[in-house]
Write a protein that holds these residues in place. Structure first.
Motif, short mmCIF file in Angstrom:
data_model
loop_
_atom_site.label_atom_id
_atom_site.label_comp_id
_atom_site.label_asym_id
_atom_site.label_seq_id
_atom_site.Cartn_x
_atom_site.Cartn_y
_atom_site.Cartn_z
N PRO A 1 6.77 -22.30 -4.33
CA PRO A 1 6.11 -21.40 -3.39
C PRO A 1 5.09 -20.50 -4.08
CG PRO A 1 8.46 -21.43 -3.00
CD PRO A 1 8.24 -22.18 -4.27
N LEU A 2 4.12 -20.04 -3.32
CA LEU A 2 3.11 -19.13 -3.85
C LEU A 2 3.80 -17.85 -4.32
CD1 LEU A 2 0.34 -19.55 -1.13
CD2 LEU A 2 0.49 -20.70 -3.36
N GLY A 3 3.47 -17.42 -5.52
CA GLY A 3 4.11 -16.26 -6.12
C GLY A 3 5.15 -16.62 -7.15
N GLY B 1 -0.94 -10.01 -6.12
CA GLY B 1 -0.85 -9.13 -4.96
C GLY B 1 0.58 -8.76 -4.62
N LEU B 2 1.50 -9.72 -4.68
CA LEU B 2 2.90 -9.42 -4.37
C LEU B 2 3.50 -8.49 -5.42
CD1 LEU B 2 4.25 -12.89 -3.15
CD2 LEU B 2 3.36 -10.98 -1.80
N ALA B 3 3.09 -8.67 -6.69
CA ALA B 3 3.58 -7.77 -7.73
C ALA B 3 3.08 -6.35 -7.48
CB ALA B 3 3.13 -8.26 -9.10
N GLU B 4 1.83 -6.21 -7.01
CA GLU B 4 1.29 -4.89 -6.69
C GLU B 4 2.07 -4.25 -5.56
OE1 GLU B 4 -1.68 -2.98 -7.87
OE2 GLU B 4 -0.86 -4.13 -9.56
N HIS B 5 2.41 -5.02 -4.54
CA HIS B 5 3.19 -4.48 -3.42
C HIS B 5 4.58 -4.09 -3.86
CE1 HIS B 5 0.70 -6.34 0.12
NE2 HIS B 5 0.11 -5.34 -0.47
N ALA B 6 5.14 -4.86 -4.81
CA ALA B 6 6.49 -4.56 -5.28
C ALA B 6 6.52 -3.23 -6.03
CB ALA B 6 6.99 -5.69 -6.19
N GLY B 7 5.40 -2.88 -6.73
CA GLY B 7 5.33 -1.62 -7.45
C GLY B 7 6.39 -1.54 -8.52
N SER B 8 7.06 -0.42 -8.56
CA SER B 8 8.10 -0.21 -9.56
C SER B 8 9.48 -0.55 -9.04
CB SER B 8 8.07 1.25 -10.03
OG SER B 8 8.28 2.14 -8.92
N GLY C 1 10.92 -3.36 -8.84
CA GLY C 1 11.61 -4.37 -9.62
C GLY C 1 11.93 -5.64 -8.87
N ASP C 2 11.37 -5.84 -7.67
CA ASP C 2 11.70 -7.05 -6.91
C ASP C 2 10.54 -8.03 -6.88
OD1 ASP C 2 10.00 -5.64 -5.30
OD2 ASP C 2 11.07 -6.06 -3.44
N ALA C 3 9.61 -7.93 -7.82
CA ALA C 3 8.43 -8.81 -7.82
C ALA C 3 8.85 -10.27 -7.89
CB ALA C 3 7.51 -8.46 -8.99
N GLY C 4 9.90 -10.58 -8.66
CA GLY C 4 10.35 -11.96 -8.77
C GLY C 4 11.02 -12.49 -7.52
N GLU C 5 11.32 -11.61 -6.57
CA GLU C 5 11.98 -12.03 -5.34
C GLU C 5 10.99 -12.15 -4.18
OE1 GLU C 5 15.04 -9.25 -4.56
OE2 GLU C 5 16.13 -9.63 -6.41
N ARG C 6 9.73 -11.92 -4.43
CA ARG C 6 8.71 -11.98 -3.38
C ARG C 6 7.91 -13.27 -3.55
NH1 ARG C 6 8.17 -6.00 -2.11
NH2 ARG C 6 6.52 -6.51 -0.63
N PHE C 7 7.83 -14.05 -2.51
CA PHE C 7 7.10 -15.30 -2.57
C PHE C 7 6.77 -15.74 -1.15
CE2 PHE C 7 11.65 -16.25 -2.71
CZ PHE C 7 11.80 -17.10 -1.63
N ALA C 8 6.00 -16.80 -1.05
CA ALA C 8 5.64 -17.35 0.26
C ALA C 8 5.59 -18.86 0.15
CB ALA C 8 4.28 -16.81 0.72
N THR C 9 6.37 -19.55 0.98
CA THR C 9 6.19 -20.99 1.10
C THR C 9 4.91 -21.25 1.87
OG1 THR C 9 7.40 -21.20 3.19
CG2 THR C 9 8.70 -21.26 1.14
N ALA C 10 4.25 -22.36 1.58
CA ALA C 10 2.97 -22.62 2.23
C ALA C 10 2.64 -24.10 2.18
CB ALA C 10 1.85 -21.82 1.57
N VAL D 1 -1.95 -14.47 -5.13
CA VAL D 1 -0.76 -14.05 -4.40
C VAL D 1 0.27 -13.45 -5.34
CG1 VAL D 1 1.22 -14.91 -3.07
CG2 VAL D 1 -1.10 -15.66 -2.49
N ARG D 2 0.45 -14.06 -6.51
CA ARG D 2 1.42 -13.51 -7.47
C ARG D 2 1.03 -12.09 -7.89
NH1 ARG D 2 1.27 -15.49 -12.83
NH2 ARG D 2 0.40 -17.38 -11.88
#
Length: 387
Positions: free
Chosen positions: A293-295, A234-241, A243-252, A231-232
């Motif tokens: 959380p995941l990510g 994959g979310l970094a890939e979605h964030a791309g350039s 710069g919000d990769a650290g703000e993307r996560f999922a509680t689970a 997940v970490r």
């Protein structure tokens, strides 16, 4: 000891994992039930019949033609483009009959009124058709991303409900999934940061990672560690350039229920605790340790500790997202999940239990959700499929 509903709400709001969530806009009203549609039909019929009748008794300088756009708008919005088109035709006929009664059908003012009504009706029908197409696309998207859960898995009966805050999208940031191993059922319920269409990509990332690995025989901590890495990335890939990769996560909450043992095993990654319903009572299942959380697991040296709880035949488990516990009524009071679950603890079958809970939740918020809501109910059955 189980926390009260208000204590759990305060605990959820204090968690650092949730400080980055954006404020959510009000949801659209849900689709009307049968009585509402009947009311719309009766009102539309009354206006279409009433306008030419009233027009016959009004002074010549007073016209009600503009009122006829109201039934067209109501029918298009609540009953779809076909009903809107039929209503528009009836409205034009009503306006034409009013012109015939006054012997002014050929006058410039009446022709302008008829033309304006036709134009507005066409625009309303086109808009209703586009909205219906959007809903169909959303239904397909939800079916692909958030697949329906099986009604049975192993010795479990299962039911799920999903309510999107943005009703036009019908899919958002809440998620759930079920997977089978050779001797157990594994379940995931989660909530990605964000809502609506902007969160669909992250939702698919989490679900795809779970579906790819949950069926394996790896122990639960190893599964969650693999989910965190996947997940970490994959979310970094979605964030791309961006710069919000650290703000993307999922509680689970990741759950495993063995076929041959009366237990439920839980690893909670910053998610609201499940509820166990037993003997007319409801209790939160608080994990011994809550993981990030995941990510976000890479921010600390995360270890995943399994918490185990009794889960005997006839017991039920209620999994939910924070759209339930943070739902407010018009006075600002949170939905009292624990109290309402205890009222429904005698509903042994998962499907009627969830139907009652979702109806009660919508009544609490007067039909207006501000966040996506996901609910999953499980019941441990005996070998013959009874509770």
């Amino acid at each position: 000891m189980a926390e009260s509903g208000e204590e759990t709400n305060r605990h959820t709001r204090r968690e650092g994992w949730r400080t980055g969530r954006r404020a959510l806009p009000p949801a659209a009203w849900p689709e009307p039930p049968g009585r509402a549609r009947l009311a719309v039909f009766l009102l539309s019929a009354a206006l279409i019949v009433g306008v030419p009748v009233a027009d016959a008794f009004l002074p010549g300088d007073i016209h009600l033609a503009h009122v006829l756009v109201v039934p067209v708008a109501l029918a298009a919005a609540f009953a779809g483009p076909r009903a809107g088109a039929v209503t528009a035709l009836l409205a034009v006929l009503a306006l034409t009959s009013a012109g015939l009664e006054r012997h002014t059908l050929g006058s410039e003012s009446v022709l302008v009124e008829v033309g304006s009504l036709v134009l507005l009706s066409v625009l309303l029908v086109i808009f209703a058709r586009l909205l219906a197409r959007t809903r169909r696309v959303s239904d397909v998207t939800q079916g692909v991303v958030l697949r329906p859960l099986p009604r049975r898995a192993g010795h479990l009966s299962i039911a799920a409900e999903y309510l999107a805050a943005e009703s036009a999208t019908r899919v958002g940031g809440d998620l759930y999934a079920v997977a089978r191993t050779s001797d157990a059922t594994r379940l995931l319920i989660g909530d990605v940061r964000g809502h609506g269409l902007e969160s669909v990509g992250d939702t698919e990332t989490v679900l795809g990672a779970f579906r790819a690995a949950a069926h394996r025989q790896d122990p639960l901590p190893e599964l969650v560690a693999w989910l965190e890495d996947s997940v970490r990335w994959g979310l970094a890939e979605h964030a791309g350039s961006g710069g919000d990769a650290g703000e993307r996560f999922a509680t689970a909450a990741i759950i495993e229920i063995p076929d041959g043992a009366p237990y439920v095993h839980l690893i909670n990654c910053g998610h609201p605790p499940p509820l166990r319903l037993r003997g007319g009572q409801a209790h939160y299942l608080q994990a011994q340790e809550s993981a990030p959380p995941l990510g976000l697991g890479g921010l600390a040296d995360s270890t995943y500790v399994v918490s185990s709880f009794d889960f005997a035949p006839g017991d039920r488990l209620l999994l939910y997202t924070d759209g339930v516990t943070e739902a407010r009524d018009r006075h600002g009071s949170f939905y009292p999940l624990l109290e309402r679950a205890r009222v429904r603890a005698a509903d042994h079958h998962p499907e009627p239990l969830l139907k009652a809970m979702t109806a009660d939740l919508l009544a609490h918020v007067s039909g207006r959700l501000r966040d996506d809501v996901a609910l999953v109910a499980l019941r441990r059955d005996t070998a013959d499929g009874t509770g």
